[in-house]
Design an enzyme around this catalytic site. Sequence first.
Site, mmCIF file in Angstrom:
data_model
loop_
_atom_site.group_PDB
_atom_site.id
_atom_site.type_symbol
_atom_site.label_atom_id
_atom_site.label_comp_id
_atom_site.label_asym_id
_atom_site.label_seq_id
_atom_site.Cartn_x
_atom_site.Cartn_y
_atom_site.Cartn_z
ATOM 1 N N ASP A 9 0.847 -1.201 0.000
ATOM 2 C CA ASP A 9 0.000 0.000 0.000
ATOM 3 C C ASP A 9 0.882 1.251 0.000
ATOM 4 O OD1 ASP A 9 0.963 -0.477 2.615
ATOM 5 O OD2 ASP A 9 -0.747 0.529 3.553
ATOM 6 N N HIS A 234 9.786 -0.004 8.687
ATOM 7 C CA HIS A 234 8.881 -1.141 8.939
ATOM 8 C C HIS A 234 8.909 -2.130 7.755
ATOM 9 C CE1 HIS A 234 6.993 1.065 12.260
ATOM 10 N NE2 HIS A 234 6.724 2.070 11.455
HETATM 11 C C1 BDR Z 1 2.898 -0.179 8.713
HETATM 12 O O1 BDR Z 1 1.847 0.763 8.498
HETATM 13 C C2 BDR Z 1 2.134 1.555 7.393
HETATM 14 O O2 BDR Z 1 1.936 2.905 7.689
HETATM 15 C C3 BDR Z 1 3.545 1.269 6.974
HETATM 16 O O3 BDR Z 1 3.644 1.319 5.556
HETATM 17 C C4 BDR Z 1 3.794 -0.110 7.492
HETATM 18 O O4 BDR Z 1 3.389 -1.092 6.566
HETATM 19 C C5 BDR Z 1 3.571 0.146 10.021
HETATM 20 O O5 BDR Z 1 2.649 0.083 11.066
HETATM 21 CA CA CA Z 2 2.868 -0.559 4.236
#
Ligand code: BDR
Ligand code: CA
Length: 304
Positions: A9, A234
Site C-alpha cells: 500500500d 517497517h
Molecule cells: C505499517 O503501516 C504503514 O503505515 C507502513 O507502511 C507499514 O506497513 C507500520 O505500522
Molecule cells: Ca505498508
Amino acid sequence: MPRIIIDTDPGVDDAIAILMALAAPSLELAGLTVVGGNVPHASCLRNALALLEYAGREDVPVFRGSSRPLSGKFPYSRRVHGRSGLSRPLPEPTVRPQPEGAVDFLATQLSARPGEMTLVALGPLTNLARLERQSPGSLSRAAALVIMGGAVDCPGNFTPHAEFNFYSDPRAAHEVLTCGVPLTLVDLGATRQVAIDREAAAGLHSDHPLGRLAAQLTQDWFEVDDRRERFHFHDPLALAAALEPAVITTRQATLAVETGGAEAGGAEAGASRVTASGGPVALADKVNVERLFALVGGWLGWGG
Ligand code: BDR
Ligand code: CA
C-alpha cells in the site's frame, strides 16, 4: 533465483521496500499487488506504477486489489505518509495496471508454481484474506509468507494496542494468521529496532538511482515536520527478512487478532490486538541491525 510478489500500500516505507527489491541482486519480482491502506487505493496504485516507471521496470506487472477492508473503511495514514502517500512527488505514470485483479493473479501464480513464490505483505491483509476465501489453501503454496503487521508484546502505533496494518483490516489479519499456514510476522516490536534519525537520514547518499530515490524519500519525510525525530523502516525490514532471513531471529508463537466489533462497525470499532492461541507464527524477535543496514546499504549503494 528467488521469485517474490509484494502485496503493498505505498506508502513511504513501502516505496523504499519496493526500491530495495528492485535493487537486490538475483531476485525476480513477479509482481506488485496493491491494497488500499496508507492512502486510498487509487493513490497506492499510482505510486506503485510511478515507482516502477521511475526505475525503468515497467516489465513488473501491477495488479489492482482491495480498496476497502473486509468490512468498514480504511482509516488511512496521511498524517505519516502525506496526501499522495509519497514524501517526494514522482511523475505521473504512463503504464497501466494489469486487467487481471490481484486476487486472481495471486491464485494463479501460487497454484502454477507451488513452493516457489515468496509472498511479502506490507499493507492491510485484505487481498490475502480474500485470496484464502476465494481459493482456500492458496497461501499454503507459497515458499514463504512474510507479513509486516501487529504489535504483539508492545504498544501499537495507531491506537495504544493496534498497529496500523492490522487495525486497517483486523478481520483480514485474523483470517490470515489463523488459516493454518506457517508465516513470519515482522511486528512493531521488531521494526522499532530499525529506525534512523534526522541526522543519519541526511547522511544517506548513493550513486545508484534507486538508492538515491530511497534516500530522498527518507530525507523528504523529515522535511514535512521539524518535530519528526525517527523514520522507521517497517516494510523494508519485512522485505529484507524475506530475502535474507538471518537479519532477524524469530521465536515460535501461535497468534490471532481480536476483531472486536470490526464486522459491525468497521475498523474504528476493532481493537486489533494480537492475542495468543491462533495460527503458527515465527515472530521476529531480535534484529541484527548492523547486518540489515549493511545488506540494504549494499543493494541501494548507500554511502557509496
Ligand atoms: C505499517 O503501516 C504503514 O503505515 C507502513 O507502511 C507499514 O506497513 C507500520 O505500522
Ligand atoms: Ca505498508
